[in-house]
Motif scaffolding. Structure first.
Motif, PDB file in Angstrom:
ATOM      1  N   SER A  33       0.802  -1.233   0.000  1.00  0.00           N
ATOM      2  CA  SER A  33       0.000   0.000   0.000  1.00  0.00           C
ATOM      3  C   SER A  33       0.830   1.276   0.000  1.00  0.00           C
ATOM      4  O   SER A  33       0.508   2.222  -0.710  1.00  0.00           O
ATOM      5  N   THR A  34       1.896   1.332   0.764  1.00  0.00           N
ATOM      6  CA  THR A  34       2.707   2.554   0.820  1.00  0.00           C
ATOM      7  C   THR A  34       3.651   2.658  -0.367  1.00  0.00           C
ATOM      8  O   THR A  34       3.744   3.696  -1.007  1.00  0.00           O
ATOM      9  N   LEU A  35       4.360   1.552  -0.659  1.00  0.00           N
ATOM     10  CA  LEU A  35       5.321   1.575  -1.767  1.00  0.00           C
ATOM     11  C   LEU A  35       4.655   1.307  -3.113  1.00  0.00           C
ATOM     12  O   LEU A  35       5.166   1.724  -4.145  1.00  0.00           O
ATOM     13  N   GLY A  36       3.563   0.570  -3.112  1.00  0.00           N
ATOM     14  CA  GLY A  36       2.906   0.215  -4.370  1.00  0.00           C
ATOM     15  C   GLY A  36       3.663  -0.842  -5.141  1.00  0.00           C
ATOM     16  O   GLY A  36       3.624  -0.890  -6.367  1.00  0.00           O
ATOM     17  N   VAL A  37       4.351  -1.714  -4.424  1.00  0.00           N
ATOM     18  CA  VAL A  37       5.158  -2.770  -5.038  1.00  0.00           C
ATOM     19  C   VAL A  37       4.425  -4.095  -4.874  1.00  0.00           C
ATOM     20  O   VAL A  37       4.013  -4.445  -3.773  1.00  0.00           O
ATOM     21  N   GLY A  83       5.380   0.416  13.701  1.00  0.00           N
ATOM     22  CA  GLY A  83       5.378   0.083  12.283  1.00  0.00           C
ATOM     23  C   GLY A  83       6.750   0.198  11.650  1.00  0.00           C
ATOM     24  O   GLY A  83       7.770   0.031  12.304  1.00  0.00           O
ATOM     25  N   ARG A  84       6.748   0.508  10.399  1.00  0.00           N
ATOM     26  CA  ARG A  84       7.968   0.699   9.615  1.00  0.00           C
ATOM     27  C   ARG A  84       7.835   1.983   8.826  1.00  0.00           C
ATOM     28  O   ARG A  84       6.736   2.415   8.496  1.00  0.00           O
ATOM     29  N   ARG A  85       8.974   2.593   8.512  1.00  0.00           N
ATOM     30  CA  ARG A  85       8.978   3.768   7.645  1.00  0.00           C
ATOM     31  C   ARG A  85      10.077   3.594   6.608  1.00  0.00           C
ATOM     32  O   ARG A  85      11.016   2.833   6.803  1.00  0.00           O
ATOM     33  N   VAL A  86       9.942   4.307   5.504  1.00  0.00           N
ATOM     34  CA  VAL A  86      10.946   4.259   4.442  1.00  0.00           C
ATOM     35  C   VAL A  86      12.105   5.173   4.836  1.00  0.00           C
ATOM     36  O   VAL A  86      11.912   6.367   5.051  1.00  0.00           O
ATOM     37  N   SER A 167       3.404  -9.156  -2.784  1.00  0.00           N
ATOM     38  CA  SER A 167       2.681  -8.528  -1.683  1.00  0.00           C
ATOM     39  C   SER A 167       1.202  -8.557  -2.038  1.00  0.00           C
ATOM     40  O   SER A 167       0.828  -8.648  -3.194  1.00  0.00           O
ATOM     41  N   VAL A 168       0.398  -8.490  -1.033  1.00  0.00           N
ATOM     42  CA  VAL A 168      -1.054  -8.544  -1.219  1.00  0.00           C
ATOM     43  C   VAL A 168      -1.579  -7.129  -1.223  1.00  0.00           C
ATOM     44  O   VAL A 168      -1.438  -6.393  -0.261  1.00  0.00           O
ATOM     45  N   MET A 169      -2.170  -6.718  -2.357  1.00  0.00           N
ATOM     46  CA  MET A 169      -2.750  -5.373  -2.464  1.00  0.00           C
ATOM     47  C   MET A 169      -4.145  -5.405  -1.866  1.00  0.00           C
ATOM     48  O   MET A 169      -4.931  -6.297  -2.170  1.00  0.00           O
ATOM     49  N   HIS A 170      -4.447  -4.432  -0.981  1.00  0.00           N
ATOM     50  CA  HIS A 170      -5.792  -4.340  -0.388  1.00  0.00           C
ATOM     51  C   HIS A 170      -6.440  -3.055  -0.803  1.00  0.00           C
ATOM     52  O   HIS A 170      -5.897  -2.055  -0.929  1.00  0.00           O
TER      53      HIS A 170
END
Length: 170
Positions: A33-37, A83-86, A167-170
């Motif tokens: 969701s954030t990276l779009g990968v 969470g995580r951040r870039v 990755s699973v896109m939601h």
């Protein structure tokens, strides 16, 4: 302390297995969701020399994150609270990605390759040392502050033979 060959091989196998291991559901959600990968190779690593945090390297394999010959985009995620951040994004990267024993601002330097040229003008994969500046790693391995490396020597954490994950896109 003596270690048997079997013990050393088991440890190395376990460490190698982390590079291709599937990330947590939370990290997969960030990747999608954030990276779009949607397709990537990943590695769980400790770039922070204290080991207080873990980082997750995401080598995007989607066509929108890769050039025809210019490599793909590498994202570096780090723990941030719950969470995580870039932390960084690097373009033009070719595998392998290596972690060096050298530190810059408390984080390990990285070795990455990119499509470049030899001194005689022939195309070749060129390797650069990427130093953490206290906030991020450089964006582009083909220009300063990236530094050319003559003999790659770091520990491979991402390699061409690492499994490609979805990755699973939601």
């Amino acid at each position: 302390m003596k270690m048997s060959v079997v013990s050393v091989l088991c440890i190395l196998f376990a460490l190698h297995g982390q590079a291709g291991a599937a990330p947590s559901a939370r990290v997969q959600k960030i990747i999608a969701s954030t990276l779009g990968v949607s397709r990537y190779q990943g590695a769980d690593v400790a770039l922070d020399a204290t080991g207080a945090t873990r980082q997750y390297l995401v080598y995007a394999r989607d066509s929108e994150w890769c050039g025809a010959a210019g490599g793909c985009t590498l994202f570096i995620l780090t723990n941030a609270g719950e969470g995580r951040r870039v932390v960084s994004r690097m373009t033009l990267v070719h595998l392998p990605v290596r972690v060096l024993p050298y530190l810059s601002h408390g984080w390990h330097d990285l070795e990455v390759s990119y499509s470049g040229q030899l001194s005689d003008g022939r195309p070749a994969l060129v390797t650069s040392r990427m130093r953490f500046d206290g906030a991020r790693y450089p964006l582009n391995p083909s220009v300063p502050p990236a530094e050319p490396v003559m003999f790659p020597s770091g520990d491979r954490v991402l390699a061409p033979d690492n499994p490609i994950q979805s990755s699973v896109m939601h």
